[in-house]
Design a protein around this motif. Structure first.
Motif, PDB file in Angstrom:
ATOM      1  N   PRO A   1      -8.404  -0.282  -9.302  1.00 24.65           N
ATOM      2  CA  PRO A   1      -9.232   0.462 -10.227  1.00 24.65           C
ATOM      3  C   PRO A   1      -8.686   0.360 -11.640  1.00 24.65           C
ATOM      4  CG  PRO A   1      -8.732   1.773  -8.276  1.00 24.65           C
ATOM      5  CD  PRO A   1      -7.861   0.551  -8.213  1.00 24.65           C
ATOM      6  N   ARG A   2      -9.643   0.242 -12.622  1.00 31.78           N
ATOM      7  CA  ARG A   2      -9.195   0.109 -13.996  1.00 31.78           C
ATOM      8  C   ARG A   2      -8.470   1.367 -14.419  1.00 31.78           C
ATOM      9  NH1 ARG A   2     -13.470  -1.212 -18.713  1.00 31.78           N
ATOM     10  NH2 ARG A   2     -14.026  -2.882 -17.277  1.00 31.78           N
ATOM     11  N   GLY A   3      -7.318   1.208 -15.015  1.00 38.38           N
ATOM     12  CA  GLY A   3      -6.544   2.352 -15.455  1.00 38.38           C
ATOM     13  C   GLY A   3      -5.376   2.648 -14.553  1.00 38.38           C
ATOM     14  N   GLY A   4      -5.394   2.183 -13.312  1.00 38.91           N
ATOM     15  CA  GLY A   4      -4.239   2.323 -12.428  1.00 38.91           C
ATOM     16  C   GLY A   4      -3.840   3.767 -12.246  1.00 38.91           C
ATOM     17  N   PHE A   5      -2.536   4.028 -12.431  1.00 35.56           N
ATOM     18  CA  PHE A   5      -1.989   5.352 -12.169  1.00 35.56           C
ATOM     19  C   PHE A   5      -2.374   6.355 -13.251  1.00 35.56           C
ATOM     20  CE2 PHE A   5       1.080   2.204 -10.425  1.00 35.56           C
ATOM     21  CZ  PHE A   5       0.668   2.343  -9.124  1.00 35.56           C
ATOM     22  N   GLY A   6      -2.706   5.883 -14.472  1.00 34.33           N
ATOM     23  CA  GLY A   6      -3.171   6.790 -15.509  1.00 34.33           C
ATOM     24  C   GLY A   6      -4.447   7.498 -15.106  1.00 34.33           C
ATOM     25  N   LEU A   7      -5.333   6.790 -14.407  1.00 28.26           N
ATOM     26  CA  LEU A   7      -6.561   7.404 -13.917  1.00 28.26           C
ATOM     27  C   LEU A   7      -6.257   8.500 -12.911  1.00 28.26           C
ATOM     28  CD1 LEU A   7      -9.626   7.449 -13.813  1.00 28.26           C
ATOM     29  CD2 LEU A   7      -9.536   5.629 -12.105  1.00 28.26           C
ATOM     30  N   GLU A   8      -5.296   8.259 -12.033  1.00 29.89           N
ATOM     31  CA  GLU A   8      -4.903   9.293 -11.071  1.00 29.89           C
ATOM     32  C   GLU A   8      -4.328  10.510 -11.791  1.00 29.89           C
ATOM     33  OE1 GLU A   8      -5.303   9.421  -7.871  1.00 29.89           O
ATOM     34  OE2 GLU A   8      -6.261   7.463  -7.734  1.00 29.89           O
ATOM     35  N   GLY A   9      -3.535  10.278 -12.834  1.00 36.35           N
ATOM     36  CA  GLY A   9      -2.969  11.400 -13.588  1.00 36.35           C
ATOM     37  C   GLY A   9      -4.043  12.218 -14.277  1.00 36.35           C
TER      38      GLY A   9
ATOM     39  N   ASP B   1       0.825  -1.199   0.000  1.00 35.39           N
ATOM     40  CA  ASP B   1       0.000   0.000   0.000  1.00 35.39           C
ATOM     41  C   ASP B   1       0.861   1.251   0.000  1.00 35.39           C
ATOM     42  OD1 ASP B   1      -2.733   1.136   0.221  1.00 35.39           O
ATOM     43  OD2 ASP B   1      -1.957   1.956   2.087  1.00 35.39           O
ATOM     44  N   ARG B   2       1.945   1.243   0.770  1.00 31.84           N
ATOM     45  CA  ARG B   2       2.861   2.387   0.774  1.00 31.84           C
ATOM     46  C   ARG B   2       3.523   2.542  -0.593  1.00 31.84           C
ATOM     47  NH1 ARG B   2       5.824   5.376   4.486  1.00 31.84           N
ATOM     48  NH2 ARG B   2       6.958   6.971   3.308  1.00 31.84           N
ATOM     49  N   GLN B   3       3.877   1.434  -1.207  1.00 32.50           N
ATOM     50  CA  GLN B   3       4.481   1.489  -2.536  1.00 32.50           C
ATOM     51  C   GLN B   3       3.500   2.086  -3.543  1.00 32.50           C
ATOM     52  OE1 GLN B   3       5.296  -2.286  -4.585  1.00 32.50           O
ATOM     53  NE2 GLN B   3       7.383  -1.581  -4.914  1.00 32.50           N
ATOM     54  N   ARG B   4       2.243   1.686  -3.447  1.00 34.58           N
ATOM     55  CA  ARG B   4       1.253   2.226  -4.376  1.00 34.58           C
ATOM     56  C   ARG B   4       1.043   3.726  -4.138  1.00 34.58           C
ATOM     57  NH1 ARG B   4      -2.712   1.192  -7.852  1.00 34.58           N
ATOM     58  NH2 ARG B   4      -4.631   2.405  -7.731  1.00 34.58           N
ATOM     59  N   ARG B   5       0.997   4.153  -2.894  1.00 32.84           N
ATOM     60  CA  ARG B   5       0.840   5.589  -2.624  1.00 32.84           C
ATOM     61  C   ARG B   5       2.002   6.378  -3.202  1.00 32.84           C
ATOM     62  NH1 ARG B   5      -0.807   3.944   2.631  1.00 32.84           N
ATOM     63  NH2 ARG B   5       1.218   4.577   3.450  1.00 32.84           N
ATOM     64  N   ASP B   6       3.211   5.844  -3.079  1.00 34.22           N
ATOM     65  CA  ASP B   6       4.367   6.528  -3.664  1.00 34.22           C
ATOM     66  C   ASP B   6       4.252   6.604  -5.176  1.00 34.22           C
ATOM     67  OD1 ASP B   6       5.385   6.808  -1.125  1.00 34.22           O
ATOM     68  OD2 ASP B   6       6.752   5.093  -1.266  1.00 34.22           O
TER      69      ASP B   6
ATOM     70  N   ALA C   1       2.902   9.599 -10.115  1.00 33.87           N
ATOM     71  CA  ALA C   1       2.054   9.805 -11.286  1.00 33.87           C
ATOM     72  C   ALA C   1       1.470  11.219 -11.301  1.00 33.87           C
ATOM     73  CB  ALA C   1       0.932   8.767 -11.310  1.00 33.87           C
ATOM     74  N   ARG C   2       1.047  11.701 -10.130  1.00 34.68           N
ATOM     75  CA  ARG C   2       0.519  13.069 -10.073  1.00 34.68           C
ATOM     76  C   ARG C   2       1.598  14.085 -10.428  1.00 34.68           C
ATOM     77  NH1 ARG C   2      -1.748  11.002  -5.050  1.00 34.68           N
ATOM     78  NH2 ARG C   2      -3.960  10.490  -5.370  1.00 34.68           N
ATOM     79  N   GLN C   3       2.804  13.874  -9.911  1.00 37.17           N
ATOM     80  CA  GLN C   3       3.885  14.796 -10.215  1.00 37.17           C
ATOM     81  C   GLN C   3       4.227  14.773 -11.692  1.00 37.17           C
ATOM     82  OE1 GLN C   3       5.108  17.038  -8.400  1.00 37.17           O
ATOM     83  NE2 GLN C   3       6.800  17.740  -9.677  1.00 37.17           N
ATOM     84  N   GLU C   4       4.251  13.591 -12.285  1.00 29.48           N
ATOM     85  CA  GLU C   4       4.540  13.499 -13.713  1.00 29.48           C
ATOM     86  C   GLU C   4       3.455  14.177 -14.538  1.00 29.48           C
ATOM     87  OE1 GLU C   4       4.987   9.374 -14.437  1.00 29.48           O
ATOM     88  OE2 GLU C   4       7.083   9.293 -13.763  1.00 29.48           O
TER      89      GLU C   4
END
Length: 412
Positions: A367-375, A179-184, A189-192
Motif C-alpha cells: 500500500p502506498r505510504g507503507g507504515f506511515g499510513l498505518e500510523g 510477512d512476520r517482519q512487516r507485521r512487527d 509504527a503504531r506504537q511510535e
C-alpha cells in the motif's frame, strides 16, 4: 481487493491448460505405432484427472490465503495432505497395470499442484502441521515408483525428493518471514504513533494543569490572609467567597479540558528528552505545506474552510500530522503526479482532512505510504475518528480522507 483474484484466475488458467495438454498428450501417444509404454486403457487419463483435482485444491488454498480472512491455519496443511492423498491414490490405481518400458509418469498438473498446495501450507501452517504436510508430499513423490516398471527407490531418488520438497517450501517460508517482519514493523509504527500523540498532548495538558495550580495557589493565599486576620479582601475589594466563586468555574473548565485530552493516553509513555510541543496555529502549519510545481515535484495546493484555532489540541496535532504525512507519501510515491490537493474543512461536530493526488493510481502489493499510513490510521482511531486511503472513485491517483470528532464528553 479485485486484484487479489488475478493470481487465482491465473492459476486456474494454468491448471486448466495443463489438463488439456495432458489429455492431448494421451491421445497423441495412442497414435504412435509400436508403442512401448503402458498398455493403452482409460487409466492413461488418470494422471491428467489427478492433476486437475490437485490443481483445484491448490487454487482453492491460494484463494483462501490471498483473501486473508478468518480461515483456520489448519485448513491449509489439511488441503495439502488431501492433495498428496489424491496423488498417492492415483499411483495405487496405476500400480497393477502393465507399465511397459516407462510406466505412467507424473503429470505436470500433479507436480505443480503439489508444489503450490505445500507452499501455501508452509506459509500459513504451524510447524507440526507443516511437518505433516511435508511428510504427505514426500509420500506422494515416492509413489511415483508405483507407476514405474521398476519400482525401486534409489539414493538418487531420495536426493531428488528432498531437493524437490525444499524448492516447494523455501519460497513460502521466505514470504512468511517477510510477512512476520512487516507485521512487527506495523506494530512498531503504531506504537511510535501512540508515543507521538503522547508527546504532542503532554505539553498541552501540562499547560492546562499549570493554570489550575496557579489559581489554586492564589485561593490558598487569599484564605491564608483571611485566617491570619489580615483582612477580608484580596487587596482589590474582592471578598474571599467572591474569589472562590469566580475561580471555581475556570478551574473546572481547565480540568475538564485536560481530562478530555488525556482520555486516550492513559497507557502511553513519553520519551524524556524530546522538546515540548504546545498549542500551535494549525492553519499556519497547513499553509506551510504549499509549494509551486517544479520540474521534479508536483504542485501542492492547500484549502482551509472554517476556523481551526478552536480545535482540541489533540485533534489539531492530528490534522497537521495526517496532512503532512499524506503529502509526504504523495511526493514519494505518486508517479507522474502534477498536483496534490490538500483540503481541510469543518462540519458541525468534526473536522475533515482530504489529500488527493493525480499520479499513477495502479494497485500494488505494498500500500502506498507503507507504515506511515498505518500510523495515521492508528492516530485517527485513537481520537475516535476514521481514516480511509485508496484510489479515488473516478480517475487515477490516490486519496486519503480522515474524519476526526471535535466534540467529546468531558469529565465534570
Amino acid at each position: 481487493m479485485r486484484w487479489l483474484w488475478f493470481p487465482v484466475l491465473g492459476a486456474m488458467l494454468v491448471f486448466g491448460s495443463l489438463t488439456v495438454a495432458s489429455v492431448a498428450t494421451v491421445f497423441g501417444d495412442r497414435r504412435i505405432p509400436d508403442w512401448q509404454g503402458p498398455e493403452r486403457s482409460w487409466l492413461d487419463f488418470l494422471p491428467a484427472a489427478s492433476g486437475f483435482v490437485v490443481g483445484g485444491i491448490a487454487v482453492a488454498l491460494l484463494g483462501l490465503v490471498l483473501l486473508r480472512g478468518r480461515t483456520p491455519d489448519w485448513v491449509f496443511p489439511v488441503g495439502s495432505i488431501v492433495a498428496s492423498g489424491v496423488v498417492c491414490l492415483t499411483s495405487l490405481a496405476l500400480w497393477d497395470v502393465p507399465q511397459g518400458l516407462f510406466g505412467h509418469p507424473f503429470g505436470p498438473g500433479e507436480l505443480l499442484g503439489l508444489a503450490l498446495a505445500l507452499g501455501v501450507a508452509a506459509y500459513r501452517a504451524s510447524p507440526v502441521w507443516l511437518m505433516a504436510g511435508v511428510g504427505a508430499a514426500a509420500a506422494a513423490l515416492l509413489s511415483d515408483r508405483l507407476r514405474d516398471s521398476a519400482p525401486i527407490v534409489s539414493h538418487r531418488d531420495l536426493v531428488y525428493i528432498v531437493l524437490g520438497l525444499m524448492i516447494m517450501v523455501a519460497p513460502a517460508l521466505y514470504l512468511r518471514w517477510r510477512d512476520r517482519q512487516r507485521r512487527d514493523q506495523l506494530a512498531l509504527a503504531r506504537q511510535e504513533e501512540r508515543l507521538s500523540i503522547a508527546r504532542d498532548l503532554h505539553d498541552v495538558v501540562a499547560h492546562q494543569v499549570t493554570g489550575i495550580v496557579v489559581r489554586v495557589q492564589a485561593l490558598r493565599h487569599i484564605t491564608a490572609n483571611e485566617a491570619n486576620g489580615s483582612g477580608r479582601d484580596n487587596g482589590e475589594g474582592q471578598s474571599t467567597a467572591g474569589a472562590v466563586r469566580d475561580s471555581l468555574p475556570e478551574i473546572e473548565e481547565a480540568a475538564s479540558d485536560a481530562l478530555r485530552s488525556m482520555r486516550d493516553l492513559v497507557h502511553t509513555l513519553r520519551d524524556a528528552g524530546d522538546p515540548p510541543k504546545g498549542p500551535f496555529d494549525a492553519a499556519a502549519h497547513l499553509t506551510a505545506l504549499r509549494q509551486e510545481r517544479r520540474y521534479d515535484q508536483p504542485e501542492v495546493r492547500v484549502t482551509v474552510d472554517g476556523p481551526l484555532d478552536d480545535l482540541p489540541p489533540d485533534v489539531g496535532h492530528a490534522v497537521i500530522a495526517i496532512a503532512r504525512e499524506s503529502v509526504t507519501n504523495a511526493l514519494r510515491h505518486a508517479v507522474g503526479a502534477r498536483r496534490i490537493d490538500v483540503g481541510v474543512w469543518r462540519e458541525r461536530d468534526s473536522v475533515h482532512v482530504r489529500v488527493v493526488d493525480d499520479g499513477d493510481g495502479s494497485p500494488s502489493l505494498t500500500p502506498r505510504g507503507g507504515f506511515g499510513l498505518e500510523g495515521m490510521t492508528e492516530r485517527a482511531h485513537l481520537l475516535g475518528g476514521t481514516l480511509d486511503a485508496g484510489p479515488p472513485t473516478a480517475g487515477d491517483g490516490w486519496r486519503v480522507h480522515a474524519a476526526l470528532p471535535t466534540t467529546r464528553v468531558g469529565v465534570r
